[in-house]
Design an enzyme around this catalytic site. Structure first.
Site, PDB file in Angstrom:
ATOM      1  N   HIS A  36       0.839  -1.201   0.000  1.00  0.00           N
ATOM      2  CA  HIS A  36       0.000   0.000   0.000  1.00  0.00           C
ATOM      3  C   HIS A  36       0.878   1.256   0.000  1.00  0.00           C
ATOM      4  O   HIS A  36       0.600   2.231  -0.699  1.00  0.00           O
ATOM      5  CB  HIS A  36      -0.894   0.045   1.244  1.00  0.00           C
ATOM      6  N   GLN A 153      -0.755  -3.807  -9.247  1.00  0.00           N
ATOM      7  CA  GLN A 153      -0.784  -4.961 -10.161  1.00  0.00           C
ATOM      8  C   GLN A 153      -1.045  -6.258  -9.394  1.00  0.00           C
ATOM      9  O   GLN A 153      -1.445  -7.264  -9.965  1.00  0.00           O
ATOM     10  CB  GLN A 153       0.554  -5.057 -10.890  1.00  0.00           C
TER      11      GLN A 153
HETATM   12  P1  AMP Z   1      -6.439  -3.841  -0.532  1.00  0.00           P
HETATM   13  O1  AMP Z   1      -6.288  -3.060   0.723  1.00  0.00           O
HETATM   14  O2  AMP Z   1      -5.989  -5.256  -0.421  1.00  0.00           O
HETATM   15  O3  AMP Z   1      -7.795  -3.677  -1.165  1.00  0.00           O
HETATM   16  O4  AMP Z   1      -5.417  -3.186  -1.549  1.00  0.00           O
HETATM   17  C1  AMP Z   1      -5.457  -1.819  -1.859  1.00  0.00           C
HETATM   18  C2  AMP Z   1      -4.562  -1.537  -3.023  1.00  0.00           C
HETATM   19  O5  AMP Z   1      -3.223  -1.924  -2.702  1.00  0.00           O
HETATM   20  C3  AMP Z   1      -4.959  -2.342  -4.286  1.00  0.00           C
HETATM   21  O6  AMP Z   1      -4.843  -1.495  -5.419  1.00  0.00           O
HETATM   22  C4  AMP Z   1      -3.944  -3.452  -4.296  1.00  0.00           C
HETATM   23  O7  AMP Z   1      -3.680  -3.962  -5.581  1.00  0.00           O
HETATM   24  C5  AMP Z   1      -2.714  -2.753  -3.721  1.00  0.00           C
HETATM   25  N1  AMP Z   1      -1.781  -3.739  -3.179  1.00  0.00           N
HETATM   26  C6  AMP Z   1      -2.062  -4.727  -2.284  1.00  0.00           C
HETATM   27  N2  AMP Z   1      -0.974  -5.494  -2.076  1.00  0.00           N
HETATM   28  C7  AMP Z   1       0.013  -4.985  -2.860  1.00  0.00           C
HETATM   29  C8  AMP Z   1       1.374  -5.340  -3.094  1.00  0.00           C
HETATM   30  N3  AMP Z   1       1.940  -6.378  -2.489  1.00  0.00           N
HETATM   31  N4  AMP Z   1       2.078  -4.584  -3.957  1.00  0.00           N
HETATM   32  C9  AMP Z   1       1.496  -3.518  -4.590  1.00  0.00           C
HETATM   33  N5  AMP Z   1       0.235  -3.137  -4.410  1.00  0.00           N
HETATM   34  C10 AMP Z   1      -0.504  -3.860  -3.565  1.00  0.00           C
END
Ligand code: AMP
Length: 284
Positions: A36, A153
């Site tokens: 994030h 991604q």
């Molecule tokens: P989430 O809180 O899981 O809904 O994720 C929020 C944003 O963070 C989304 O756009 C995800 O794709 C991104 N995200 C989650 N994990 C990663 C990671 N390991 N690397 C890059 N972006 C991430």
């Protein structure tokens, strides 16, 4: 600054607009980690002001999924955001976002992405998931009205579906896709890694190992998608419950007989009952 009310975030953004400042939005479900933070850093570079939304969105979880136990760590998230110079953390309640009462497609106007994009990969087992994602993302876009939205991604199908929504509905926001952040071990960072034991984290390395091996095979000249997919089975043990392994076009999610520089390999696999996803571009 922590804001819970839609009206307050709108007023704040209005002030920025009067000053001619650009605004970036990083939508998250909280339990923030370095993945994030990489999106937040990108947003800080590209925009004058950055809003991070923290909202565990009930309508993107199925009835038997982990909505109730999803980690909620708002205090720590707010501190991390402060450390990155985030201007506003927008953390509405479900009631603020959707009003009270029963939430279903009789009671809410939904955004339904095309079947072609959601009848595969995560959309196959998580029926309705991307309706919930697109609906909340469009709501957040309408509330914050940013110039840029930042997505990882890591959730490759999600970002493709959101780009499609933005194009189809003429949403005046540029979608910026950021690369996957991993632990040194190769494990892609995820809020759901918190559910894993130490052994589970080791067993979970199989996802990145499978993807890397597919890429090695592709680089050696194996392009037949069925042959590449077959390579996964030598990695799996009784600790792993494979949900899917697919090699598709990275922009359109179309199937192709032969992998090529525009292909993406995607995997979903359960370890200790935790559903994990990962992916890799073959052409980079
Ligand atoms: P989430 O809180 O899981 O809904 O994720 C929020 C944003 O963070 C989304 O756009 C995800 O794709 C991104 N995200 C989650 N994990 C990663 C990671 N390991 N690397 C890059 N972006 C991430």
């Amino acid at each position: 600054m922590l804001i819970n009310k839609i009206e307050d975030v709108r007023n704040q953004v209005k002030e920025w607009r009067k000053e001619g400042l650009s605004v970036g939005l990083v939508p998250t479900m909280g339990a923030l980690h370095e993945g994030h933070l990489s999106l937040i850093k990108k947003a800080k570079e590209a925009c004058d002001r950055v809003v991070v939304s923290v909202f565990v969105n009930p309508i993107q979880f199925g009835p038997s999924e982990d909505f109730d136990k999803y980690p909620r760590t708002l205090e720590a998230d707010t501190k991390l955001c402060d450390g990155e110079g985030v201007d506003v953390v927008f953390a509405p309640t479900p009631n603020e976002m959707y009003g009270g009462g029963r939430l279903s497609n009789d009671t809410l106007t939904y955004v339904c992405p095309p079947f072609f994009y959601v009848n595969k990969l995560c959309g196959k087992s998580r029926v309705g998931h991307f309706d919930g994602v697109c609906t909340v993302v469009l709501k957040l876009f309408n509330i914050v009205q940013p110039d840029f939205g930042f997505f990882g991604q890591k959730d490759a199908q999600q970002v493709i579906v959101i780009k499609k929504m933005v194009k189809d509905l003429n949403v005046p926001i540029e979608i910026v896709q950021c690369p996957i952040v991993r632990e040194e071990s190769g494990l892609a960072l995820s809020s759901r890694n918190k559910y894993l034991t130490e052994q589970g984290k080791i067993d979970a390395l199989v996802l990145s190992k499978i993807l890397n091996n597919i890429k090695v095979c592709y680089n050696k000249g194996i392009t037949d998608v069925s042959a590449l997919k077959e390579t996964v089975y030598s990695f799996l043990t009784d600790k792993h419950e494979l949900e899917y392994i697919e090699i598709l076009n990275r922009e359109t999610l179309e199937e192709e007989k032969n992998a090529n520089k525009n292909s993406i390999a995607l995997i979903a696999c359960r370890v200790e009952g935790v559903r994990l996803i990962d992916n890799i571009y073959l052409g980079e």
